[in-house]
Design an enzyme around this catalytic site. Structure first.
Site, PDB file in Angstrom:
ATOM      1  CB  SER A 240     -44.492  22.706  23.621  1.00 40.79           C
ATOM      2  OG  SER A 240     -45.311  21.619  23.979  1.00 40.79           O
ATOM      3  CG  HIS A 270     -49.439  23.925  22.415  1.00 37.14           C
ATOM      4  ND1 HIS A 270     -49.908  22.717  22.861  1.00 37.14           N
ATOM      5  CD2 HIS A 270     -48.063  23.780  22.380  1.00 37.14           C
ATOM      6  CE1 HIS A 270     -48.901  21.888  23.080  1.00 37.14           C
ATOM      7  NE2 HIS A 270     -47.771  22.511  22.801  1.00 37.14           N
ATOM      8  CG  HIS A 317     -55.897  16.914  20.476  1.00 37.84           C
ATOM      9  ND1 HIS A 317     -54.972  16.165  19.778  1.00 37.84           N
ATOM     10  CD2 HIS A 317     -55.245  17.431  21.543  1.00 37.84           C
ATOM     11  CE1 HIS A 317     -53.817  16.230  20.410  1.00 37.84           C
ATOM     12  NE2 HIS A 317     -53.942  16.984  21.485  1.00 37.84           N
ATOM     13  NE  ARG A 326     -53.567  15.138  27.485  1.00 32.93           N
ATOM     14  CZ  ARG A 326     -53.033  16.052  26.697  1.00 32.93           C
ATOM     15  NH1 ARG A 326     -51.799  16.491  26.957  1.00 32.93           N
ATOM     16  NH2 ARG A 326     -53.685  16.528  25.656  1.00 32.93           N
ATOM     17  CG  ASP A 372     -55.269  22.860  27.729  1.00 40.39           C
ATOM     18  OD1 ASP A 372     -54.467  22.648  28.654  1.00 40.39           O
ATOM     19  OD2 ASP A 372     -54.934  22.882  26.534  1.00 40.39           O
TER      20      ASP A 372
HETATM   21  N1  CMX Z   1     -64.125  25.444  18.497  1.00 42.27           N
HETATM   22  C1  CMX Z   1     -64.513  25.907  17.292  1.00 42.27           C
HETATM   23  N2  CMX Z   1     -63.997  25.505  16.123  1.00 42.27           N
HETATM   24  C2  CMX Z   1     -63.059  24.530  16.183  1.00 42.27           C
HETATM   25  C3  CMX Z   1     -62.636  23.968  17.384  1.00 42.27           C
HETATM   26  C4  CMX Z   1     -63.199  24.475  18.579  1.00 42.27           C
HETATM   27  N3  CMX Z   1     -62.809  24.035  19.785  1.00 42.27           N
HETATM   28  N4  CMX Z   1     -61.716  23.017  17.123  1.00 42.27           N
HETATM   29  C5  CMX Z   1     -61.548  23.000  15.790  1.00 42.27           C
HETATM   30  N5  CMX Z   1     -62.359  23.927  15.221  1.00 42.27           N
HETATM   31  C6  CMX Z   1     -62.433  24.297  13.811  1.00 42.27           C
HETATM   32  C7  CMX Z   1     -61.065  24.796  13.370  1.00 42.27           C
HETATM   33  O1  CMX Z   1     -60.858  26.139  13.778  1.00 42.27           O
HETATM   34  C8  CMX Z   1     -61.162  24.605  11.880  1.00 42.27           C
HETATM   35  O2  CMX Z   1     -61.978  25.631  11.355  1.00 42.27           O
HETATM   36  P1  CMX Z   1     -61.599  26.365   9.950  1.00 42.27           P
HETATM   37  O3  CMX Z   1     -61.538  25.249   8.953  1.00 42.27           O
HETATM   38  O4  CMX Z   1     -62.717  27.323   9.744  1.00 42.27           O
HETATM   39  O5  CMX Z   1     -60.254  27.005  10.182  1.00 42.27           O
HETATM   40  C9  CMX Z   1     -61.948  23.305  11.772  1.00 42.27           C
HETATM   41  O6  CMX Z   1     -62.668  23.170  13.009  1.00 42.27           O
HETATM   42  C10 CMX Z   1     -61.105  22.082  11.560  1.00 42.27           C
HETATM   43  O7  CMX Z   1     -60.149  22.022  12.583  1.00 42.27           O
HETATM   44  P2  CMX Z   1     -59.613  20.595  13.120  1.00 42.27           P
HETATM   45  O8  CMX Z   1     -58.931  19.929  11.979  1.00 42.27           O
HETATM   46  O9  CMX Z   1     -60.710  19.869  13.795  1.00 42.27           O
HETATM   47  O10 CMX Z   1     -58.593  21.025  14.257  1.00 42.27           O
HETATM   48  P3  CMX Z   1     -57.060  21.404  14.108  1.00 42.27           P
HETATM   49  O11 CMX Z   1     -56.252  20.154  14.113  1.00 42.27           O
HETATM   50  O12 CMX Z   1     -56.819  22.345  12.980  1.00 42.27           O
HETATM   51  O13 CMX Z   1     -56.812  22.229  15.432  1.00 42.27           O
HETATM   52  C11 CMX Z   1     -56.952  22.719  17.735  1.00 42.27           C
HETATM   53  C12 CMX Z   1     -56.734  21.621  16.695  1.00 42.27           C
HETATM   54  C13 CMX Z   1     -56.649  22.140  19.111  1.00 42.27           C
HETATM   55  C14 CMX Z   1     -55.995  23.870  17.471  1.00 42.27           C
HETATM   56  C15 CMX Z   1     -58.428  23.193  17.649  1.00 42.27           C
HETATM   57  O14 CMX Z   1     -59.293  22.122  17.942  1.00 42.27           O
HETATM   58  C16 CMX Z   1     -58.737  24.369  18.546  1.00 42.27           C
HETATM   59  O15 CMX Z   1     -58.507  25.504  18.160  1.00 42.27           O
HETATM   60  N6  CMX Z   1     -59.237  24.110  19.806  1.00 42.27           N
HETATM   61  C17 CMX Z   1     -59.452  25.160  20.758  1.00 42.27           C
HETATM   62  C18 CMX Z   1     -58.121  25.545  21.426  1.00 42.27           C
HETATM   63  C19 CMX Z   1     -57.634  24.461  22.359  1.00 42.27           C
HETATM   64  O16 CMX Z   1     -58.372  23.926  23.169  1.00 42.27           O
HETATM   65  N7  CMX Z   1     -56.319  24.143  22.268  1.00 42.27           N
HETATM   66  C20 CMX Z   1     -55.680  23.194  23.203  1.00 42.27           C
HETATM   67  C21 CMX Z   1     -55.241  21.882  22.555  1.00 42.27           C
HETATM   68  C22 CMX Z   1     -54.538  21.003  23.553  1.00 42.27           C
HETATM   69  C23 CMX Z   1     -53.189  21.587  23.918  1.00 42.27           C
HETATM   70  O17 CMX Z   1     -52.317  21.668  23.038  1.00 42.27           O
HETATM   71  O18 CMX Z   1     -52.999  22.018  25.062  1.00 42.27           O
END
Ligand code: CMX
Length: 435
Positions: A240, A270, A317, A326, A372
């Site tokens: 964002s 996000h 994250h 947070r 979150d």
């Molecule tokens: N549950 C399951 N799998 C997860 C995960 C979770 N909470 N977090 C990461 N992973 C997985 C990813 O999907 C990815 O899998 P693939 O390789 O099969 O695609 C792998 O672990 C590696 O990901 P990463 O490098 O650890 O995480 P990213 O930097 O790509 O993504 C984020 C970060 C936040 C998008 C991810 O951790 C996620 O999807 N979390 C759940 C959604 C969430 O809580 N988002 C809020 C973030 C804070 C905000 O912006 O408000």
């Protein structure tokens, strides 16, 4: 000129001169190297922009102008009962880099009250939408509708580059002042049949927002003060903030830039994750048939979610590698005020259960909770169980950081953002040439 604007002008003019000299001498220095995996991997970690208001450390979490969240809880002026910080204080700090006095914060509260009138047509535009339109969609529509009052857009034809910051400051102050009114209007039209509540101008920005939402409990007012402070900024690379930065660099005005950022916040990876977390918890409790699940039951449900190919919302994250401060700030709030709440207890059990499971997958870089993972439990406790509204709260807070930073971008004269993209074929050719 108002005192905050004057301070900003002095500070930003000084930094502009300093940066010009710094770039003249050191502009050719290398600060980063880019790997192919980063190009394909969402540009993680590549240093590509300057963001003045906050910086994120993977271990320590966010620091606003160098201050951590626990430090700010001590330093920033607080609400009338002296417990939680006022978001006005954080905005002041982010904009000019100084912790404000209580008098300066009182001045800012008054400024925002004076600037808070929302043009009537914005309400008409909202009323034209079906009542079940997602609140984030309504929020973005309302912000765009308010753009008719943009000082930057109106003055663009006649002003020179050296005045951009001034118009940006005016839009920033007006927009932040109006957001709680717009957000509360969306909340009341969506869930309370349009039974709107008039502002109480004796209250601070966050408490008045709580009042207009219809939850005047003093503890909820404190929660809003804390919530709107801790969600305000997370350096510049998150989706964002980066969107606001990118759009702003085209000299779209702050309304258009902020609306774009809110479209980005509305994604489930996000800001929408806060609604996804509580939805997921409610579904789990429903499926398990209890409000008090055991850790074993939670673990089984978590594994089921993962096996279905879904992420555990609120965990992980892109930058952080420890529990999000947070999250910890909200946990502290729950410990202080509502530690026996059922859903809070469930959130804390999930905090014990999920990290080892995610670690066990071997691919998740950060198994810890993010911001979150906790917010929904707090909101539900005080009666806000309409989770589709949660991301709007996040958005109202996020305005403080991204708009304060927008003032800096225009004051420092930053150019149009335009990184380079390549095709997969280019990558293959490059590899052939660079064996
Ligand atoms: N549950 C399951 N799998 C997860 C995960 C979770 N909470 N977090 C990461 N992973 C997985 C990813 O999907 C990815 O899998 P693939 O390789 O099969 O695609 C792998 O672990 C590696 O990901 P990463 O490098 O650890 O995480 P990213 O930097 O790509 O993504 C984020 C970060 C936040 C998008 C991810 O951790 C996620 O999807 N979390 C759940 C959604 C969430 O809580 N988002 C809020 C973030 C804070 C905000 O912006 O408000």
């Amino acid at each position: 000129m108002d005192p905050l604007k004057k301070k900003f002008q002095e500070k930003s003019e000084a930094l502009k001169v300093e940066l010009k000299a710094l770039l003249k001498e050191h502009g050719g220095r290398k600060v980063d190297e880019v790997k192919l995996s980063q190009i394909f991997g969402g540009a993680r970690g590549i240093k590509t922009m300057v963001w003045e208001t906050s910086q994120l450390d993977p271990i320590e979490g966010i620091r606003f102008r160098g201050y951590s969240i626990p430090q700010l809880r001590e330093l920033l002026p607080k609400g009338p009962d002296g417990k939680e910080p006022l978001p006005e204080g954080l905005f002041w700090l982010m904009l000019v880099g100084e912790v404000p006095t209580p008098e300066q914060v009182t001045w800012l509260t008054k400024q925002w009250t004076q600037r808070s009138n929302v043009p009537e047509h914005v309400y008409s535009v909202l009323d034209a939408l079906p009542a079940d339109t997602h609140p984030m969609t309504q929020f973005v529509v309302a912000i765009n509708a308010m753009q008719t009052g943009s000082v930057f857009a109106r003055r663009y034809e006649e002003m020179g580059k050296s005045e951009y910051w001034d118009a940006t400051y005016e839009d920033t102050m007006n927009l932040i002042a109006r957001l709680p009114r717009v957000a509360a209007y969306i909340y009341r039209r969506t869930y309370y049949n349009g039974d709107h509540i008039q502002p109480d101008i004796s209250l601070d920005w966050a408490a008045n927002f709580a009042h207009m939402l219809g939850i005047s409990n003093p503890e909820f007012m404190n929660l809003m003060r804390l919530y709107l402070t801790i969600h305000a900024d997370h350096e510049g690379g998150n989706a964002s903030a980066h969107t606001v930065h990118l759009i702003g660099s085209t000299l779209s005005d702050p309304y258009l830039a902020f609306a774009g950022g809110m479209n980005s916040l509305a994604g489930p990876l996000h800001g929408l994750a806060n609604q996804e977390v509580i939805k997921w918890i409610f579904k789990m409790l429903d499926a398990l048939g209890t409000k008090n699940p055991s850790k074993e039951q939670i673990a089984e449900y978590v594994n089921g979610t993962l096996q279905a190919g879904r992420v555990i919302p609120g965990y992980g994250h892109a930058v952080l590698r420890r529990p999000d401060p947070r999250f910890m700030a909200q946990k502290r709030f729950a410990e202080d005020y509502i530690k026996d709440d059922d859903i809070v207890q469930v959130v804390w059990k999930i905090f014990d259960v999920v990290p080892p499971i995610l670690e066990g997958l071997g691919k998740v870089k950060n198994p810890w909770p993010n911001v979150d993972a906790h917010s929904g439990a707090l909101l539900v406790h005080y009666g806000m169980d309409q989770y589709s509204f949660y991301t709007v709260l996040f958005g109202v807070s996020r305005a403080l950081g991204v708009l304060a930073n927008g003032c800096w971008s225009r004051a420092l004269g930053f150019p149009l953002e335009r990184p380079k993209s390549v095709t997969s074929n280019w990558v293959k050719e490059w590899l052939k040439e660079n064996q």
